[in-house]
Design a protein around this motif. Sequence first.
Motif: not given
Length: 83
Positions: A48-56, A61-71
């Motif tokens: 839950i703490a990880i999800l609240l810190a980055h809710p995307r 293998e993608t997953g940076a702040v600037g890239t589009p998210s799946f959900v």
Amino acid sequence: MFVVDSRQMLTSGAAVAAVQGTPRHSVLVRVTHWITVASFAALLVSGIAILLAHPRLYWGETGAVGTPSFVDLPLPFILTGQS
């Protein structure tokens, strides 16, 4: 109204174990059960703490702040206090 016959109570497994004074599970089983419960609770809180810190949620293998998210979850995206 529900009425229980006293003979039925004495023949059930839990009542017989309570009357005889023997535990239903050994001490090792009880201790490992509660260790598992505590571990699961810690895993849940950290997730839950990880999800609240980055809710995307990302796919692959993608997953940076600037890239589009799946959900994108409807949670505030706050990255303060991170170093």
